[in-house]
Design a protein around this motif. Sequence first.
Motif, short mmCIF file in Angstrom:
data_model
loop_
_atom_site.label_atom_id
_atom_site.label_comp_id
_atom_site.label_asym_id
_atom_site.label_seq_id
_atom_site.Cartn_x
_atom_site.Cartn_y
_atom_site.Cartn_z
N THR A 187 5.02 34.11 15.49
CA THR A 187 4.24 34.47 14.32
C THR A 187 4.75 35.75 13.69
N LEU B 183 6.16 35.89 9.96
CA LEU B 183 5.49 36.72 8.96
C LEU B 183 6.46 37.74 8.36
N GLY C 85 1.50 41.76 5.25
CA GLY C 85 1.34 40.33 4.99
C GLY C 85 -0.01 40.04 4.36
N PHE D 255 -0.67 36.71 2.43
CA PHE D 255 -0.42 35.84 3.57
C PHE D 255 -1.53 36.02 4.60
N GLY E 68 -1.45 33.89 7.93
CA GLY E 68 -0.39 34.37 8.82
C GLY E 68 -0.77 35.68 9.50
N TRP F 119 -1.37 36.21 13.50
CA TRP F 119 -0.67 37.29 14.21
C TRP F 119 -1.65 38.04 15.11
#
Length: 83
Positions: free
Chosen positions: A22, A26, A54, A59, A62, A66
């Motif tokens: 991840t 990312l 991110g 994002f 994502g 994470w």
Amino acid sequence: MSGKDVAVVVLLIVGFASFVTTHVWLAGRLILRGSSRLRGMLALVVPPLAPVWGYRQGFRKGAALWVVALVTYVTARVVAFFA
């Protein structure tokens, strides 16, 4: 090895593998689609920056993934330490 030990080892492996995957995904996405490639490259080297930048770039899934992967790995490490 007991069933608990096997479960902890599996959680360690899955947690670490998902965290690294991840993180690289990312950071790569920040490099390719972010506003600044430098931020993506820096996020690759300084892990806590990846979910922050991110999230700011949109994002969100994502970044959340994470954090979940990191919490899974850290939890497995703590359980392994005290087991």
